[in-house]
Motif scaffolding. Structure first.
Motif, PDB file in Angstrom:
ATOM      1  N   UNK A 181      25.133  19.680  26.605  1.00  0.00           N
ATOM      2  CA  UNK A 181      25.636  20.761  27.347  1.00  0.00           C
ATOM      3  C   UNK A 181      25.300  21.530  27.010  1.00  0.00           C
ATOM      4  N   UNK A 182      25.301  21.928  25.529  1.00  0.00           N
ATOM      5  CA  UNK A 182      24.632  23.387  25.432  1.00  0.00           C
ATOM      6  C   UNK A 182      23.157  23.452  24.945  1.00  0.00           C
ATOM      7  N   UNK A 183      23.002  22.087  24.744  1.00  0.00           N
ATOM      8  CA  UNK A 183      20.923  22.252  24.879  1.00  0.00           C
ATOM      9  C   UNK A 183      20.334  22.040  26.117  1.00  0.00           C
ATOM     10  N   UNK A 184      21.308  21.594  26.382  1.00  0.00           N
ATOM     11  CA  UNK A 184      21.167  21.619  28.145  1.00  0.00           C
ATOM     12  C   UNK A 184      20.657  23.298  28.743  1.00  0.00           C
ATOM     13  N   UNK A 185      21.802  24.098  28.533  1.00  0.00           N
ATOM     14  CA  UNK A 185      21.831  25.347  28.419  1.00  0.00           C
ATOM     15  C   UNK A 185      20.264  25.924  27.518  1.00  0.00           C
ATOM     16  N   UNK A 186      20.828  25.855  26.876  1.00  0.00           N
ATOM     17  CA  UNK A 186      19.245  26.413  26.316  1.00  0.00           C
ATOM     18  C   UNK A 186      17.799  26.142  26.567  1.00  0.00           C
ATOM     19  N   UNK A 187      17.999  24.698  27.143  1.00  0.00           N
ATOM     20  CA  UNK A 187      16.293  24.275  28.242  1.00  0.00           C
ATOM     21  C   UNK A 187      15.916  25.397  29.379  1.00  0.00           C
ATOM     22  N   UNK A 188      17.563  25.162  29.868  1.00  0.00           N
ATOM     23  CA  UNK A 188      17.016  26.573  31.138  1.00  0.00           C
ATOM     24  C   UNK A 188      17.224  28.096  31.033  1.00  0.00           C
ATOM     25  N   UNK A 189      18.229  28.050  30.095  1.00  0.00           N
ATOM     26  CA  UNK A 189      17.930  29.842  30.332  1.00  0.00           C
ATOM     27  C   UNK A 189      17.230  30.189  28.697  1.00  0.00           C
ATOM     28  N   UNK A 190      17.303  29.954  28.036  1.00  0.00           N
ATOM     29  CA  UNK A 190      16.335  30.229  26.504  1.00  0.00           C
ATOM     30  C   UNK A 190      17.127  30.115  25.188  1.00  0.00           C
ATOM     31  N   UNK A 191      16.397  29.204  24.202  1.00  0.00           N
ATOM     32  CA  UNK A 191      16.949  29.024  23.549  1.00  0.00           C
ATOM     33  C   UNK A 191      17.883  30.256  22.467  1.00  0.00           C
ATOM     34  N   UNK A 192      17.289  31.755  22.669  1.00  0.00           N
ATOM     35  CA  UNK A 192      17.903  33.180  22.203  1.00  0.00           C
ATOM     36  C   UNK A 192      19.061  33.157  23.109  1.00  0.00           C
ATOM     37  N   UNK A 193      19.444  32.967  23.536  1.00  0.00           N
ATOM     38  CA  UNK A 193      20.478  32.905  24.628  1.00  0.00           C
ATOM     39  C   UNK A 193      21.839  31.938  23.933  1.00  0.00           C
ATOM     40  N   UNK A 194      21.122  30.625  23.631  1.00  0.00           N
ATOM     41  CA  UNK A 194      21.303  29.782  23.124  1.00  0.00           C
ATOM     42  C   UNK A 194      21.815  29.360  21.707  1.00  0.00           C
ATOM     43  N   UNK A 199      32.267  41.040  34.930  1.00  0.00           N
ATOM     44  CA  UNK A 199      30.920  40.224  34.290  1.00  0.00           C
ATOM     45  C   UNK A 199      31.467  38.585  34.477  1.00  0.00           C
ATOM     46  N   UNK A 200      32.486  38.584  33.324  1.00  0.00           N
ATOM     47  CA  UNK A 200      33.079  36.961  33.573  1.00  0.00           C
ATOM     48  C   UNK A 200      32.542  36.324  34.784  1.00  0.00           C
ATOM     49  N   UNK A 201      33.643  36.830  35.815  1.00  0.00           N
ATOM     50  CA  UNK A 201      33.585  36.346  37.312  1.00  0.00           C
ATOM     51  C   UNK A 201      32.220  35.659  37.635  1.00  0.00           C
ATOM     52  N   UNK A 202      31.124  36.728  37.255  1.00  0.00           N
ATOM     53  CA  UNK A 202      30.204  36.893  38.244  1.00  0.00           C
ATOM     54  C   UNK A 202      29.032  36.774  37.023  1.00  0.00           C
ATOM     55  N   UNK A 203      29.121  35.844  36.095  1.00  0.00           N
ATOM     56  CA  UNK A 203      28.338  35.938  34.566  1.00  0.00           C
ATOM     57  C   UNK A 203      26.678  35.759  35.025  1.00  0.00           C
ATOM     58  N   UNK A 204      26.460  35.213  36.159  1.00  0.00           N
ATOM     59  CA  UNK A 204      25.577  33.615  36.478  1.00  0.00           C
ATOM     60  C   UNK A 204      24.507  35.278  37.512  1.00  0.00           C
ATOM     61  N   UNK A 205      25.063  36.175  38.316  1.00  0.00           N
ATOM     62  CA  UNK A 205      24.453  37.339  38.539  1.00  0.00           C
ATOM     63  C   UNK A 205      23.657  37.815  37.309  1.00  0.00           C
ATOM     64  N   UNK A 206      24.520  38.052  36.368  1.00  0.00           N
ATOM     65  CA  UNK A 206      23.748  38.781  35.238  1.00  0.00           C
ATOM     66  C   UNK A 206      23.158  38.458  34.700  1.00  0.00           C
ATOM     67  N   UNK A 207      22.466  36.445  35.207  1.00  0.00           N
ATOM     68  CA  UNK A 207      21.698  36.512  33.908  1.00  0.00           C
ATOM     69  C   UNK A 207      20.153  36.634  34.450  1.00  0.00           C
ATOM     70  N   UNK A 208      19.534  36.978  33.655  1.00  0.00           N
ATOM     71  CA  UNK A 208      18.285  37.131  33.691  1.00  0.00           C
ATOM     72  C   UNK A 208      17.000  36.503  33.651  1.00  0.00           C
ATOM     73  N   UNK A 209      17.516  35.147  33.023  1.00  0.00           N
ATOM     74  CA  UNK A 209      16.165  34.545  32.778  1.00  0.00           C
ATOM     75  C   UNK A 209      16.345  33.892  31.878  1.00  0.00           C
ATOM     76  N   UNK A 210      14.807  33.331  31.502  1.00  0.00           N
ATOM     77  CA  UNK A 210      15.575  32.423  29.924  1.00  0.00           C
ATOM     78  C   UNK A 210      14.914  33.459  28.887  1.00  0.00           C
ATOM     79  N   UNK A 211      15.854  33.162  27.848  1.00  0.00           N
ATOM     80  CA  UNK A 211      16.013  34.355  26.861  1.00  0.00           C
ATOM     81  C   UNK A 211      16.903  35.886  27.040  1.00  0.00           C
ATOM     82  N   UNK A 212      17.199  35.631  27.654  1.00  0.00           N
ATOM     83  CA  UNK A 212      18.256  36.780  28.619  1.00  0.00           C
ATOM     84  C   UNK A 212      19.810  36.333  27.830  1.00  0.00           C
ATOM     85  N   UNK A 213      20.864  36.924  27.885  1.00  0.00           N
ATOM     86  CA  UNK A 213      22.317  36.829  27.764  1.00  0.00           C
ATOM     87  C   UNK A 213      22.903  37.579  28.466  1.00  0.00           C
ATOM     88  N   UNK A 214      24.595  37.278  28.233  1.00  0.00           N
ATOM     89  CA  UNK A 214      25.524  37.860  29.626  1.00  0.00           C
ATOM     90  C   UNK A 214      25.154  39.557  29.263  1.00  0.00           C
TER      91      UNK A 214
END
Length: 362
Positions: free
Chosen positions: A55-68, A347-362
């Motif tokens: 699951x964490x590898x999938x998140x890294x692929x989707x949102x960028x390795x730096x975030x995970x 921010x926790x409840x709406x964390x997806x809104x703060x995700x800017x894309x690959x390489x970004x974080x919460x």
């Protein structure tokens, strides 16, 4: 429990059920509104080492390795055996640690010295060994961080302010002759308590004595040595949130499939976190049912307070209270929202809104 009017029951007429992970779908489906159980369906998607890695590898692929990047490089065997062997041959100086897939308490874990020692007859994970752990008095340590989830839809989680710092018993060393010494490289209490020099805590007030400290004692020590503890905990909180987000869709979907009442489940996870010399936290594993056994006064102090605050948080009421009108509130205690040190619970409840894309974080 008895002091608060509760008694043990073997039937279905219960207010709280504290059980192992193997609850049937029917058990979840037919829970009454006033009943609480200490697991969500599909929680093992996070606590099985192989599934967590996927699951964490999938998140890294989707949102960028730096975030995970808080999980060591990991391979699930035997499925990813070829990929691991290629990496092993490309980087012969890397150190690796092997963990059975569904084991606990440090059983079966070893530092890999020869690929011939790998077993491909059962599922296991091989992780790159964190070679530069933060040390205290020359000893390696990890953190047992307690995280309670009261909802996955929306995600609502809390980190307990107190916890356990668990030390290895022998000075850390990566010399070849020391690599097989579990008392140097593993921090599990269930292993180190058998070391001849293990020191057990004798008084809860002396929470910096022995091979198990409180977080309060750890923070005092690190601040005294000039460590930025606020930065360290901010990073740990970030790690906890992102790890929970990796399984939020799966657990939420399972609950919808079972037509469950969301207020009936909660989960108390034990996150095992290692901090390296650069204050970077690494997630070692997530425990589904962290041990509540108290072998010392410090254990008793922390774990009894943890449970009392957890039951208050999820709305477990004394029998004479309005048990059939569940509430979720928190009396003054030691729980803080997962992002309390770095952001707000919104921010926790709406964390997806703060995700800017690959390489970004919460």
């Amino acid at each position: 429990w008895k002091a608060n009017g509760f008694q043990e029951t073997q039937g279905g007429n219960f207010v709280l059920q504290w059980s192992g992970p193997r609850m049937s779908d029917d058990m979840y489906r037919f829970l009454l509104p006033h009943q609480k159980v200490n697991h969500f369906p599909a929680s093992t998607e996070l606590t099985r080492k192989d599934r967590m890695a996927v699951h964490l590898q999938e998140m890294a692929t989707k949102f960028g390795k730096r975030a995970f990047d808080f999980i060591p490089e990991t391979y699930v065997l035997p499925k990813q055996l070829n990929e691991f062997l290629a990496m092993y041959q490309r980087h012969p100086n890397y150190m690796w640690i092997v963990k059975p897939n569904a084991s606990s308490r440090g059983r079966g874990i070893f530092v890999l010295r020869d690929v011939k020692d790998l077993s491909i007859d059962e599922v296991s994970v091989v992780c790159r060994y964190v070679h530069n752990p933060l040390l205290i008095q020359g000893l390696k340590f990890d953190l047992r961080v307690y995280v309670i989830v009261t909802s996955f839809s929306p995600l609502r989680a809390y980190v307990y302010r107190e916890g356990l710092t668990r030390f290895a018993c022998s000075p850390y060393s990566t010399k070849p002759e020391h690599m097989s010494d579990a008392y140097r490289h593993l921090t599990n209490y269930s292993i180190n308590k058998y070391a001849p020099n293990f020191v057990e805590n004798k008084q809860a007030s002396q929470d910096n004595v022995g091979h198990k400290w409180s977080f309060s004692a750890l923070n005092r020590h690190l601040k005294h040595t000039g460590v930025d503890t606020a930065l360290m905990w901010s990073r740990i909180n970030d790690l906890c949130v992102k790890t929970l987000l990796s399984v939020e869709p799966i657990i939420s979907r399972k609950m919808r499939d079972l037509h469950m009442k969301h207020q009936t489940c909660f989960e108390l996870y034990g996150f095992d976190v290692l901090v390296d010399s650069k204050l970077k936290p690494w997630l070692l594993e997530v425990n589904l049912s962290p041990s509540m056994r108290a072998d010392s006064p410090l254990d008793w102090e922390i774990k009894s307070s943890l449970l009392a605050d957890a039951f208050t948080l999820v709305g477990v009421h004394r029998p004479e209270c309005q048990a059939f009108e569940p509430r979720s509130y928190m009396q003054p205690g030691r729980f803080a929202s997962t992002l309390s040190r770095s952001a707000s619970l919104d921010t926790l409840r709406n964390v997806r809104k703060t995700w800017g894309g690959p390489g970004s974080g919460v």
